[in-house]
Every structure is written in C-alpha cells, then in structure tokens.
Design a protein around this motif. Structure first.
Motif, PDB file in Angstrom:
ATOM      1  N   ASP A   1       0.816  -1.219   0.000  1.00 22.29           N
ATOM      2  CA  ASP A   1       0.000   0.000   0.000  1.00 22.29           C
ATOM      3  C   ASP A   1       0.850   1.270   0.000  1.00 22.29           C
ATOM      4  OD1 ASP A   1      -2.311  -1.477  -0.044  1.00 22.29           O
ATOM      5  OD2 ASP A   1      -2.592  -1.436   2.131  1.00 22.29           O
ATOM      6  N   ALA A   2       1.943   1.272   0.752  1.00 24.76           N
ATOM      7  CA  ALA A   2       2.770   2.474   0.825  1.00 24.76           C
ATOM      8  C   ALA A   2       3.401   2.789  -0.528  1.00 24.76           C
ATOM      9  CB  ALA A   2       3.858   2.301   1.892  1.00 24.76           C
ATOM     10  N   VAL A   3       3.889   1.757  -1.207  1.00 21.83           N
ATOM     11  CA  VAL A   3       4.481   1.955  -2.531  1.00 21.83           C
ATOM     12  C   VAL A   3       3.414   2.374  -3.529  1.00 21.83           C
ATOM     13  CG1 VAL A   3       5.783   0.861  -4.395  1.00 21.83           C
ATOM     14  CG2 VAL A   3       6.295   0.281  -2.022  1.00 21.83           C
ATOM     15  N   LYS A   4       2.242   1.760  -3.420  1.00 19.50           N
ATOM     16  CA  LYS A   4       1.135   2.128  -4.309  1.00 19.50           C
ATOM     17  C   LYS A   4       0.760   3.595  -4.127  1.00 19.50           C
ATOM     18  CE  LYS A   4      -2.198  -0.799  -4.578  1.00 19.50           C
ATOM     19  NZ  LYS A   4      -3.397  -1.603  -4.247  1.00 19.50           N
ATOM     20  N   ALA A   5       0.656   4.045  -2.886  1.00 20.65           N
ATOM     21  CA  ALA A   5       0.300   5.441  -2.619  1.00 20.65           C
ATOM     22  C   ALA A   5       1.363   6.394  -3.148  1.00 20.65           C
ATOM     23  CB  ALA A   5       0.094   5.641  -1.117  1.00 20.65           C
ATOM     24  N   PHE A   6       2.625   6.053  -2.940  1.00 23.52           N
ATOM     25  CA  PHE A   6       3.704   6.909  -3.431  1.00 23.52           C
ATOM     26  C   PHE A   6       3.681   6.987  -4.957  1.00 23.52           C
ATOM     27  CE2 PHE A   6       8.006   6.922  -5.275  1.00 23.52           C
ATOM     28  CZ  PHE A   6       8.405   8.207  -4.914  1.00 23.52           C
ATOM     29  N   SER A   7       3.537   5.849  -5.615  1.00 24.11           N
ATOM     30  CA  SER A   7       3.563   5.816  -7.078  1.00 24.11           C
ATOM     31  C   SER A   7       2.402   6.611  -7.653  1.00 24.11           C
ATOM     32  CB  SER A   7       3.508   4.364  -7.567  1.00 24.11           C
ATOM     33  OG  SER A   7       4.590   3.615  -7.041  1.00 24.11           O
ATOM     34  N   ARG A   8       1.249   6.458  -7.068  1.00 24.44           N
ATOM     35  CA  ARG A   8       0.089   7.200  -7.561  1.00 24.44           C
ATOM     36  C   ARG A   8       0.237   8.704  -7.312  1.00 24.44           C
ATOM     37  NH1 ARG A   8      -4.342   4.508  -9.276  1.00 24.44           N
ATOM     38  NH2 ARG A   8      -4.383   2.244  -9.012  1.00 24.44           N
ATOM     39  N   SER A   9       0.890   9.069  -6.230  1.00 23.89           N
ATOM     40  CA  SER A   9       1.102  10.495  -5.967  1.00 23.89           C
ATOM     41  C   SER A   9       2.044  11.098  -7.010  1.00 23.89           C
ATOM     42  CB  SER A   9       1.669  10.691  -4.560  1.00 23.89           C
ATOM     43  OG  SER A   9       2.985  10.156  -4.447  1.00 23.89           O
ATOM     44  N   VAL A  10       3.041  10.313  -7.439  1.00 22.85           N
ATOM     45  CA  VAL A  10       3.958  10.788  -8.482  1.00 22.85           C
ATOM     46  C   VAL A  10       3.197  10.989  -9.789  1.00 22.85           C
ATOM     47  CG1 VAL A  10       5.941  10.181  -9.900  1.00 22.85           C
ATOM     48  CG2 VAL A  10       5.989   9.738  -7.440  1.00 22.85           C
ATOM     49  N   LEU A  11       2.340  10.022 -10.144  1.00 20.98           N
ATOM     50  CA  LEU A  11       1.553  10.157 -11.370  1.00 20.98           C
ATOM     51  C   LEU A  11       0.591  11.341 -11.276  1.00 20.98           C
ATOM     52  CD1 LEU A  11       0.691   6.430 -12.229  1.00 20.98           C
ATOM     53  CD2 LEU A  11       2.512   7.856 -13.163  1.00 20.98           C
ATOM     54  N   ALA A  12       0.000  11.546 -10.096  1.00 20.85           N
ATOM     55  CA  ALA A  12      -0.918  12.677  -9.917  1.00 20.85           C
ATOM     56  C   ALA A  12      -0.183  14.007 -10.076  1.00 20.85           C
ATOM     57  CB  ALA A  12      -1.581  12.592  -8.552  1.00 20.85           C
ATOM     58  N   ALA A  13       1.033  14.073  -9.550  1.00 20.72           N
ATOM     59  CA  ALA A  13       1.823  15.307  -9.687  1.00 20.72           C
ATOM     60  C   ALA A  13       2.164  15.573 -11.141  1.00 20.72           C
ATOM     61  CB  ALA A  13       3.092  15.193  -8.846  1.00 20.72           C
ATOM     62  N   LEU A  14       2.514  14.534 -11.867  1.00 23.68           N
ATOM     63  CA  LEU A  14       2.808  14.696 -13.289  1.00 23.68           C
ATOM     64  C   LEU A  14       1.563  15.129 -14.055  1.00 23.68           C
ATOM     65  CD1 LEU A  14       5.068  11.550 -13.879  1.00 23.68           C
ATOM     66  CD2 LEU A  14       5.796  13.939 -13.795  1.00 23.68           C
ATOM     67  N   ARG A  15       0.410  14.599 -13.647  1.00 19.07           N
ATOM     68  CA  ARG A  15      -0.835  14.977 -14.306  1.00 19.07           C
ATOM     69  C   ARG A  15      -1.133  16.452 -14.080  1.00 19.07           C
ATOM     70  NH1 ARG A  15      -3.819  11.777 -11.756  1.00 19.07           N
ATOM     71  NH2 ARG A  15      -3.453   9.967 -13.082  1.00 19.07           N
TER      72      ARG A  15
ATOM     73  N   GLY B   1       0.545  18.775 -16.332  1.00 22.53           N
ATOM     74  CA  GLY B   1       0.101  18.766 -17.723  1.00 22.53           C
ATOM     75  C   GLY B   1       0.495  17.555 -18.520  1.00 22.53           C
ATOM     76  N   ALA B   2       1.004  16.511 -17.857  1.00 24.15           N
ATOM     77  CA  ALA B   2       1.381  15.295 -18.579  1.00 24.15           C
ATOM     78  C   ALA B   2       0.149  14.654 -19.200  1.00 24.15           C
ATOM     79  CB  ALA B   2       2.074  14.309 -17.637  1.00 24.15           C
ATOM     80  N   MET B   3       0.304  14.111 -20.370  1.00 23.08           N
ATOM     81  CA  MET B   3      -0.785  13.465 -21.092  1.00 23.08           C
ATOM     82  C   MET B   3      -1.271  12.234 -20.328  1.00 23.08           C
ATOM     83  SD  MET B   3      -0.562  12.045 -24.993  1.00 23.08           S
ATOM     84  CE  MET B   3      -1.919  11.173 -25.749  1.00 23.08           C
ATOM     85  N   PHE B   4      -2.596  12.024 -20.298  1.00 24.36           N
ATOM     86  CA  PHE B   4      -3.167  10.944 -19.495  1.00 24.36           C
ATOM     87  C   PHE B   4      -2.608   9.586 -19.890  1.00 24.36           C
ATOM     88  CE2 PHE B   4      -5.779   9.642 -23.005  1.00 24.36           C
ATOM     89  CZ  PHE B   4      -6.236   8.367 -22.682  1.00 24.36           C
ATOM     90  N   LEU B   5      -2.177   9.432 -21.136  1.00 23.70           N
ATOM     91  CA  LEU B   5      -1.631   8.169 -21.609  1.00 23.70           C
ATOM     92  C   LEU B   5      -0.421   7.738 -20.783  1.00 23.70           C
ATOM     93  CD1 LEU B   5      -1.738   5.960 -23.853  1.00 23.70           C
ATOM     94  CD2 LEU B   5      -0.181   7.403 -25.173  1.00 23.70           C
ATOM     95  N   PHE B   6       0.310   8.697 -20.236  1.00 27.26           N
ATOM     96  CA  PHE B   6       1.548   8.391 -19.525  1.00 27.26           C
ATOM     97  C   PHE B   6       1.388   8.398 -18.008  1.00 27.26           C
ATOM     98  CE2 PHE B   6       2.645  10.380 -23.587  1.00 27.26           C
ATOM     99  CZ  PHE B   6       3.413   9.366 -24.157  1.00 27.26           C
TER     100      PHE B   6
END
Length: 392
Positions: A266-280, A283-288
């Motif tokens: 769960d901790a790794v999942k939360a961290f990874s999703r937070s990184v993707l959310a920050a990139l989003r 302005g990062a494209m949703f595909l990535f």
C-alpha cells in the motif's frame, strides 16, 4: 561481404553454378515459448473472466501493471508474423482476411451461445439479476437495435470483446508485416505514433447503440500487436528484435520488482500514484500517467514490454517452456482460438453460477479446474485429429 554472399546464394527455385538444385530449406522447429506463453495467457484469461473465485488472486495482474490480455495480443502478433510473412502481400492479405473472417464467425457464435445461456438462466430461475452483468439487459430492453450492434461489432458484451479487436488487427496485418520486413524501425515509429495520436485525440471505433468506443481500442492495441510482429519476424529469421543485454536485463528486473511492490504494498502504491498525480497536474498526457486499458496506458505497456523481454531471455526460459512438464500448457496455446472460444463460453457459465450461487472453495475449484479440463480435452482432441491426418 554482403555482395559476395548475395551472389553465392542461388535464387529461390534456381540452381547453383554446378547446375544442381539447392537443397530445400529446412523447416524451422516450432518455438515452444510461443505456444507455452499463449497457453498460459489463455489460462489466466479464463480465470480472470470468472470473477470472484479464489484463483483470480494468483494471476499475473496481481503482480504487475499489465495482465494476460497484453500477452495474448502480443503472442497473436508473433503468430501472425510466423504464419503469414511468406509470400506476396496479396497472398498474405488473402490469408489474413480469411483468418479475420474466421474470428468474426467465432465471435458471433460465442456471443449467441452466451445469449442463450443467460436467457436460459433467467427462464429457469426467474431471477433477472443475471441480466445486469455485461450489458445483457440491453438485449431484452431493445433487441432490434442491439442485434444490429452485435452483428456490426458495435455492441460487445463484457468479457467477449477481445476477438473483434483481434479481427481488426488481422485485417491490417499484411501492411504491418510488409513494412516490418523492410523497415522494422519505421514500422515501430509509425505504430508508436498511432498509439499516441489515438490517446490524444480519443480515436476509436464507435460503439452502437451505446455511446463511446470499443473497450479494446484497435488503434491503441495495434502497438502490442506490432511488437509481436516484429518479434515474430525476428524469430523467423533466427534473430532477436531486441538484442540480449545484461545491462538492459538488470533494468528490467528492477522495474518488474518495483511493479510487484506497486501492486502489493500500500505504501508503494500510494507513493507511485502520488507521483503520477503530480505529473498529471503538471500537464502530462493521461496516456503516460494513468492505467487506462482501452488506450494501453504507458505504465501497463512498459510493464508488459519488460516482462516480455525477461521471458525472452535465452537458455533457461526455452528449456522450461519446452520441457514435458509444460506440455499441457503448450497444447492449449497451440490451439489458441479453439481454447479461447471454449473458455469464453465456459466463463459466462461460470459467471452465471457465481451470480446465482456464490459459494466457497469447492465450487471455485470445480468451475476453474473443470473449465480448464474441458479446454485441455478439446485441445487433445484437435491434436489427435492432426496426428491422424498426418499419418493418413
């Protein structure tokens, strides 16, 4: 050196300088990895298509960002390259069109069988709850419109939407194979470009009568199919499309290990999703930065590509997949379409059972292993027919 080699090799069907015909080119033995991993994908697809059993917790999607569908499409591209890359473009087109027509017929037949099974379950139990699964209720609410959608592939019931995408890809396979044989990197660039454009502009084939597009978007999934074609063309010529590199292997292993943690911790999942959310947010494209399956989002794609590279590693993997222990799985993969179609129908039956009678471990064992036993028996029967025909 290349010129000298070209002059030394006689033209196909011709003779050498001594006037003798060259010996026929030996047929390349069937690669056990293709049948084994295709068979393994079919097993996991069947398990995943009967949701709610205990066994769905041990399929590949629980240990990474992709699932068996990516493997199935990639292997289909490999098989297409191996089976259809000889002959002219017109010959290839004729054969792939015939294959696409077969896929269409199988899809319509399995869809009709599923409708009959769901209708019988409603009539027998009087419980309309089973219609709520996979948009079957629409057929009873508006049969004329939905019937048109089924025939035109605009309406695809849930868990029965892979074959239409596969059929669409087979129709364009001749062009992919033609370009892949001549300019493989150009084909890869074009395929990646289509993948990005499809996601950016939401390009897809339309649904009917529901709005939206196909769940398995052919414009996106063609990238996995193309990677399979490029891999298959390499196998046909006795080479790798991506060279074996220990440095690249180490990177792949680290990434795959991180993906396991991503899914399981769960901790790794939360961290990874937070990184993707920050990139989003940047302005990062949703595909990535998403896990969208219809458009084959980059995290899913990168996970599968890494997994495919690891499983393509020479020596150990070919030995395991070619062993007698792996023979049952290879047999399932060898008759992939038969097994997939049978598994699709059986999975709908399994879903009906789980909806009407959600029971425990014993029922799960019977549903999963009973269904796999039927698929294996079918593959054994098909193999026996092939052997009898060969002997005759």
């Amino acid at each position: 050196m290349g010129t000298l080699v070209e002059r030394a090799v006689p033209a196909a069907g011709g003779t050498d300088e001594a006037g003798t015909a060259p010996p026929p080119k030996p047929k390349r033995p069937r690669d056990p990895r293709l049948d084994f991993f295709r068979g393994l994908c079919l097993v996991m697809i069947y398990i995943n298509h009967v949701p709610g059993t205990i066994f769905e917790h041990v399929t590949s999607r629980n240990f990474g960002l992709s699932d068996a569908a990516e493997g199935f499409v990639f292997m289909s591209g490999c098989a297409a390259a191996l089976a259809f890359s000889s002959g002219t473009v017109l010959e290839t087109a004729r054969r792939t069109t015939a294959r696409a027509w077969t896929l269409y017929q199988v899809h319509i037949l399995t869809t009709l069988l599923a409708i009959v099974m769901v209708g019988a379950a409603v009539l027998y139990t009087g419980d309309p709850e089973v219609l709520s699964n996979n948009t079957f209720e629409m057929l009873w609410e508006d049969p004329r419109t939905v019937s048109i959608g089924i025939v035109t592939l605009g309406h695809q019931f849930g868990y029965m939407n892979i074959l239409p995408m596969y059929m669409a890809l087979m129709l364009v396979a001749p062009g992919l194979i033609w370009l892949g044989r001549r300019k493989p990197l150009a084909l890869l660039a074009v395929s990646i470009g289509i993948w990005v454009l499809a996601a950016n502009f939401r390009i897809n084939l339309p649904n009917y009568p529901l709005p939206g597009g196909w769940f398995f978007n052919p414009f996106s999934w063609q990238l996995l199919f193309t990677l399979g074609i490029l891999t298959g063309l390499g196998l046909r010529e006795g080479r790798r499309f991506v060279p074996a590199s220990r440095v690249l292997l180490a990177i792949v292993v680290v990434w795959l290990a991180y993906c396991v943690l991503w899914v399981q911790v769960d901790a790794v999942k939360a961290f990874s999703r937070s990184v993707l959310a920050a990139l989003r947010e940047e302005g990062a494209m949703f595909l990535f930065v998403s896990f969208d399956k219809s458009f084959v989002a980059a995290p899913r794609l990168l996970h599968f590509v890494a997994l495919a590279y690891l499983l393509s590693w020479p020596r150990f993997i070919p030995w395991v997949t070619g062993s007698w222990v792996a023979a049952p799985i290879r047999l399932l993969g060898k008759y992939g379409l038969w097994v997939f179609a049978t598994g699709t129908v059986l999975s709908i039956g399994g879903q009906l059972v789980k909806t009407l009678h959600p029971a425990g471990l014993l029922q799960d064992v019977l549903l999963i292993f009973g269904g796999l036993a039927v698929q294996y028996a079918l593959a054994r029967w098909r193999e026996s027919l092939r052997v009898q025909k060969a002997v005759a």
